[in-house]
Design an enzyme around this catalytic site. Structure first.
Site, mmCIF file in Angstrom:
data_model
loop_
_atom_site.group_PDB
_atom_site.id
_atom_site.type_symbol
_atom_site.label_atom_id
_atom_site.label_comp_id
_atom_site.label_asym_id
_atom_site.label_seq_id
_atom_site.Cartn_x
_atom_site.Cartn_y
_atom_site.Cartn_z
ATOM 1 N N ASP A 116 21.549 -7.540 -90.857
ATOM 2 C CA ASP A 116 21.860 -7.982 -89.498
ATOM 3 C C ASP A 116 22.419 -6.800 -88.706
ATOM 4 O O ASP A 116 22.100 -5.668 -89.017
ATOM 5 C CB ASP A 116 22.832 -9.183 -89.558
ATOM 6 C CG ASP A 116 22.696 -10.089 -88.335
ATOM 7 O OD1 ASP A 116 22.609 -9.565 -87.210
ATOM 8 O OD2 ASP A 116 22.680 -11.313 -88.500
ATOM 9 N N HIS A 166 19.903 -4.680 -87.583
ATOM 10 C CA HIS A 166 19.577 -5.095 -86.226
ATOM 11 C C HIS A 166 20.199 -4.199 -85.163
ATOM 12 O O HIS A 166 20.292 -4.574 -84.007
ATOM 13 C CB HIS A 166 19.993 -6.552 -85.996
ATOM 14 C CG HIS A 166 19.211 -7.536 -86.820
ATOM 15 N ND1 HIS A 166 19.326 -8.887 -86.668
ATOM 16 C CD2 HIS A 166 18.289 -7.345 -87.798
ATOM 17 C CE1 HIS A 166 18.516 -9.498 -87.541
ATOM 18 N NE2 HIS A 166 17.883 -8.587 -88.232
#
Ligand SMILES: *[C@@H]1O[C@H](CO)[C@@H](O)[C@H](O)[C@H]1NC(C)=O
Ligand SMILES: *[C@@H]1O[C@H](CO)[C@@H](O)[C@H](O)[C@H]1NC(C)=O
Ligand SMILES: *[C@@H]1O[C@H](CO)[C@@H](O)[C@H](O)[C@H]1NC(C)=O
Ligand SMILES: *[C@@H]1O[C@H](CO)[C@@H](O)[C@H](O)[C@H]1NC(C)=O
Ligand SMILES: *[C@@H]1O[C@H](CO)[C@@H](O)[C@H](O)[C@H]1NC(C)=O
Length: 390
Positions: free
Chosen positions: A215, A238
C-alpha cells in the site's frame, strides 16, 4: 551475606563492562534478565513489560532497554506505556521480534496494534534487529505493527521491519520525531500494509529509508503539519500519499509537507493528494522536489473528487487544495496520463506550480499527457505540459 555477594558481583560486572565509561547512567536492562527466553516460541511479552517498567521508572540520565542480538522474541500485543521518568530513554533492538503466527494464538484483546508505545516523551528506538509482524495470517484482521501514540521527541532508526499485519509504523498525535534508515518490506500483494502512516502529528522527519509494501509507502492524514520526507526509496507500493482527507464530511487540515530527494520505483501511484467529495478544510503548502520515477503508474495526481465506491451524490463541498509545488520531477510513467489534476468546480485547486518536470512514457513509442480540471497556478518547463495552468 547474599547482599554482599550481590554487591560484589555487581561491581565485577560493572568493571568488566567498563560500566562507568559506556553507561553513564545505569546498566542496560536486558530483557533476558527479566525472564525472556528468546527462542521464538515462548511468549516473552511479560518479560518485555517488566523490563520496560524498570527502564521507564529509572530516573538516571540514559536508561536502556536491551533486546540482545542472535535471539528471536515472540511477543503478543504489548503496550509500552509512559510517561517515563527519563526523557532520554533508549530501546535497543538487536535481536528479532516476531508476532504470534495465527489468529488463534493472538491473545491480546486490542487487535488494533501489536507493539504500542503511548505517552512516552524523549526516547530512541534503534538497532539492527528485525521486526516481523508475520502478517500474512493477519492481513484480514487489521493490526498496525509498531504504533506511537501521544509520543514526543523521539527517534526510530536502523530497524528492519517486515510483513506487518496492517500499517508497519503508525504515528498518531505525536510531535518532534525523526525516523531514519528504516527498511520496511511486505509483499506487493498484501492489502493495507502502509509503510509509515502519520496522523495528527507535527514536526516529523523521515530520512534515508527504504519502503516496499502493498500500500502507501507514506500516508499523511489529517491534523498533520511540518512533515519532511527526504531520501526515501519507495516501491513497490502505492507511492507517497496525502490523504485521503475529508471522508464523510470531515474537516481536514494538512500543511507544510515537504518531500525531497526521493525515488519511486514501480509504484501504483507516485505523488498523490486525495480528498473525498463532501469534505472541508484544507491541504496546503506542500512541496515535492527532486523526485526520480521509474515505471510509476500515475506519477502526479491531485484528486479532489475521490469517491471510490460511487456512493457520493455530486457533493459540492471539498477540501481546499492550494500552494502545492512540484519541482524537478523526472523519470518514466507506465500510463500515458502522467499528470492528473482533477479539482472540483466549486472549490478548485489554487497556486499549483509545476517546474522542471520531465516524465516520459515507459514505452518509448508513446508520449505522455496531462489532465487538468479546475486547477489554477503555473507550469514552466514541463513534459507533458499542463494545459489549464498558465
Ligand atoms: C523541512 O523542509 C523544509 C522545506 O524544504 C525546510 O524549510 C525545513 O527546514 C525542513 N525542516 C527540517 C527540520 O529539516
Ligand atoms: C538523496 O537520497 C539518497 C538516499 O536515497 C541519499 O543517499 C543522498 O545522500 C541524498 N542526497 C541529498 C542531496 O540529500
Ligand atoms: C526497481 O524495482 C525492480 C523490481 O523490484 C528492481 O529489479 C530494479 O532494480 C529497481 N530499479 C531501480 C532503479 O531501483
Ligand atoms: C452527478 O452528476 C452527473 C453529471 O452532472 C450526473 O450524470 C449524475 O446523474 C449525478 N449523480 C447523482 C447521484 O446525482
Ligand atoms: C481525472 O479526470 C479525468 C477526466 O474526468 C479522468 O479520466 C481521470 O481518470 C481522472 N484521474 C484521476 C487520477 O482521478
Amino acid at each position: 551475606m547474599q547482599e554482599l555477594f550481590f554487591i560484589i558481583s555487581l561491581l565485577m560486572c560493572m568493571a568488566t563492562l567498563g560500566w562507568s565509561r559506556s553507561y553513564p547512567g545505569t546498566m542496560p536492562y536486558n530483557v533476558m534478565n527479566f525472564g525472556a527466553v528468546g527462542n521464538g516460541v515462548t511468549d516473552d511479552s511479560q518479560a518485555f513489560i517488566k523490563a520496560w517498567n524498570a527502564v521507564c521508572g529509572d530516573t538516571s540520565n540514559n536508561p536502556t532497554l536491551q533486546v540482545p542480538q542472535g535471539k528471536t522474541f515472540l511477543l503478543q500485543p504489548t503496550s509500552f506505556q509512559g510517561p517515563c521518568k527519563s526523557s532520554n530513554l533508549q530501546v535497543q533492538i538487536e535481536g528479532n521480534l516476531i508476532a504470534p503466527e495465527g489468529p488463534s494464538s493472538w491473545k491480546g484483546k486490542d487487535r488494533r496494534s501489536w507493539l504500542y508505545f503511548a505517552n512516552v516523551n524523549g526516547f530512541t528506538v534503534n538497532g539492527n534487529g528485525e521486526i516481523d509482524g508475520q502478517g500474512s495470517q493477519w492481513w484480514k484482521l487489521c493490526s498496525d505493527a509498531l504504533v506511537f501514540e501521544k509520543c514526543t521527541s523521539f527517534q526510530v532508526s536502523g530497524l528492519k521491519h517486515i510483513n506487518s499485519q496492517k500499517n508497519h509504523i503508525s504515528l498518531d498525535n505525536c510531535q518532534d520525531a525523526t525516523l531514519s534508515n528504516l527498511h520496511i518490506s511486505a509483499p506487493e500483494s498484501s492489502p493495507n500494509t502502509d509503510g509509515i502512516d502519520i496522523s495528527a502529528s507535527q514536526n516529523i522527519h523521515i530520512l534515508n529509508s527504504n519502503i516496499a509494501t502493498g500500500d502507501d509507502c507514506i500516508a499523511i492524514n489529517t491534523g498533520s503539519s511540518q512533515i519532511n520526507v527526504t531520501g526515501l526509496t519507495c516501491g513497490p507500493g502505492h507511492g507517497i500519499s496525502i490523504g485521503s482527507l475529508g471522508k464523510q464530511g470531515e474537516a481536514a487540515a494538512v500543511e507544510e509537507v515537504h518531500v525531497k530527494n526521493c525515488t519511486l520505483n514501480a509504484t501504483q501511484n507516485g505523488l498523490r493528494i486525495k480528498t473525498w467529495q463532501g469534505g472541508s478544510g484544507y491541504a496546503r503548502k506542500i512541496t515535492f522536489n527532486d523526485i526520480t520515477l521509474t515505471d510509476v503508474d500515475n506519477p502526479i495526481i491531485i484528486d479532489q473528487f475521490y469517491c471510490p465506491h460511487e456512493q457520493c451524490s455530486n457533493e459540492t463541498n471539498a477540501v481546499k487544495i492550494s500552494d502545492v509545488s512540484y519541482t524537478g520531477i523526472h523519470g518514466t510513467s507506465i500510463t500515458q496520463d502522467a499528470i492528473a489534476l482533477n479539482c472540483s468546480r466549486t472549490v478548485g485547486c489554487d497556486n499549483i506550480v509545476l517546474e522542471h518536470i520531465h516524465i516520459a512514457s515507459s514505452n518509448s513509442k508513446e508520449g505522455t499527457y496531462s489532465t487538468c480540471i479546475n486547477a489554477h497556478g503555473k507550469c514552466d518547463d514541463s513534459v507533458p505540459s499542463v494545459g489549464c495552468l498558465k
